[in-house]
Enzyme design. Structure first.
Site, PDB file in Angstrom:
ATOM      1  N   LYS A   1       3.653   4.869  -3.256  1.00 14.96           N
ATOM      2  CA  LYS A   1       2.923   3.617  -3.484  1.00 14.96           C
ATOM      3  C   LYS A   1       1.747   3.641  -2.517  1.00 14.96           C
ATOM      4  CE  LYS A   1       4.184  -1.225  -4.166  1.00 14.96           C
ATOM      5  NZ  LYS A   1       3.453  -1.494  -5.394  1.00 14.96           N
TER       6      LYS A   1
HETATM    7  N1  PMP Z   1       4.380   0.271 -11.386  1.00 13.48           N
HETATM    8  C1  PMP Z   1       3.401  -0.059 -10.534  1.00 13.48           C
HETATM    9  C2  PMP Z   1       2.075   0.588 -10.689  1.00 13.48           C
HETATM   10  C3  PMP Z   1       3.626  -1.021  -9.536  1.00 13.48           C
HETATM   11  O1  PMP Z   1       2.649  -1.361  -8.699  1.00 13.48           O
HETATM   12  C4  PMP Z   1       4.884  -1.634  -9.439  1.00 13.48           C
HETATM   13  C5  PMP Z   1       5.128  -2.684  -8.383  1.00 13.48           C
HETATM   14  N2  PMP Z   1       5.558  -2.115  -7.179  1.00 13.48           N
HETATM   15  C6  PMP Z   1       5.882  -1.252 -10.338  1.00 13.48           C
HETATM   16  C7  PMP Z   1       5.594  -0.292 -11.294  1.00 13.48           C
HETATM   17  C8  PMP Z   1       7.256  -1.843 -10.251  1.00 13.48           C
HETATM   18  O2  PMP Z   1       7.925  -1.369  -9.106  1.00 13.48           O
HETATM   19  P1  PMP Z   1       9.031  -2.230  -8.375  1.00 13.48           P
HETATM   20  O3  PMP Z   1      10.013  -2.629  -9.414  1.00 13.48           O
HETATM   21  O4  PMP Z   1       9.612  -1.298  -7.366  1.00 13.48           O
HETATM   22  O5  PMP Z   1       8.347  -3.390  -7.766  1.00 13.48           O
END
Ligand code: PMP
Length: 318
Positions: A159
């Protein structure tokens, strides 16, 4: 930055919201190499709240750092404790939590050299991400003109802030055209994910989600897969095309911010009945039972903490 009653945890100190600033020559500000997380805490009852899958979020923060050559100068345990301390200091019983580890000032050339790695954590109240009624009525979406980055240009297991230039531009494009959210295709044209959410469809009773190639390894995505298995719903991790999305019986996004948000329309085509379908509703209600501590099955996903009286003044618009 406007004033706020909430403190920021900044390199081990609690500082005032408006004092948590960076220099204009901060390396990350120029080149986008930082790693961050989005985490939610939910109120469970009058005395207790819980952070949802805190361990998995902290693990992903450090995995992102490992991929990005960002060595966070605190241990996972210290970061976990900092998050819990901040929730308590800010007297929050429900919150969005945003840790970010970034490269500070020093050399401004591309190689960050020995510029310091800074860790900042914010925690503040935050309501529904995709607007009033999104969770109960669903949202409208558009296939973005921007492609999700390929596996070897950006690393989607991490991320990384810079990856989000793609998301932010897709989000601006979709909303400026009157849609609530963008859906990005991968560089072979298959459905990848939303600007900040993973995506699922239901077709002929089978729940499908794209594999973890051009998409973030979402923690909510994983939760939904585990809940679906527990509910006896058939689940397949496979690529699908945009036209399969158009003719799906149900579709929804998952994410920490978006939670489980039904998709009612893609490119002006109604998805299914245009209302949240039975599988979406089942998964959504189970998800909210779990995060609010009402489901004994997935208690180990919750990091409980005791709450004090929440602050009276809450800024929902941050
Ligand atoms: N895809 C992207 C590009 C994101 O930014 C997020 C948010 N973190 C998600 C998917 C979903 O991830 P999570 O369920 O871990 O928040």
């Amino acid at each position: 930055m406007q004033k706020s009653p909430y403190k920021i945890w900044f390199n081990g100190e609690l500082v005032e919201w408006e004092d948590a600033n960076v220099h204009t020559l901060t390396h990350t500000l120029h080149y986008g190499l930082a790693v961050f997380e989005g985490i939610r805490a939910y109120k469970c009852d009058e005395e207790r709240s819980a952070v949802f899958r805190l361990k998995e979020h902290v693990d992903r923060l450090y995995a992102s750092g490992h991929i990005a050559h960002i060595k966070i100068p605190f241990t996972k345990e210290e970061t976990t404790n900092a998050i819990l301390e901040l929730l308590s200091t800010n007297e929050l019983d429900a919150a969005y939590i945003r840790p970010i580890a970034y490269i500070g000032g020093g050399k401004i050339g591309l190689h960050p050299g020995d510029n310091p790695i800074e860790l900042a954590i914010a925690a503040y109240p935050w309501g529904t991400y995709l607007g009033e009624g999104a969770l109960s009525n669903g949202i409208t979406t558009k296939i973005s003109s921007l492609t999700r980055m390929g596996v070897n240009s950006f690393m989607t297991k991490a991320k990384i802030s810079g990856n989000y230039a793609n998301s932010v531009m897709a989000k601006i494009e979709a909303t400026s055209l009157g849609f609530d959210e963008a859906i990005l295709l991968d560089n072979e044209g298959y459905v990848a994910e939303g600007s900040g959410e993973n995506i699922f469809i239901v077709r002929n009773g089978i729940l499908k989600t794209p594999p973890l190639t051009s998409v973030l390894e979402g923690i909510t995505r994983d939760a939904v897969i585990q809940i679906a298995k527990d509910e006896g719903i058939e689940i397949s991790t496979e690529r699908f095309t945009r036209d399969e999305l158009y003719i799906a019986d149900e579709a929804f996004f998952t994410g920490t911010a978006a939670e489980i948000t039904p998709i009612k329309e893609v490119d002006k085509r109604t998805v299914g009945s245009g209302k949240p379908g039975p599988i979406t509703k089942k998964l959504q209600s189970r998800f909210f039972d779990i995060v609010q501590g009402r489901d004994p099955q997935f208690m180990d996903w919750l990091e409980f903490f005791l709450t004090t009286t929440p602050l009276k003044v809450k800024n929902e618009s941050l």
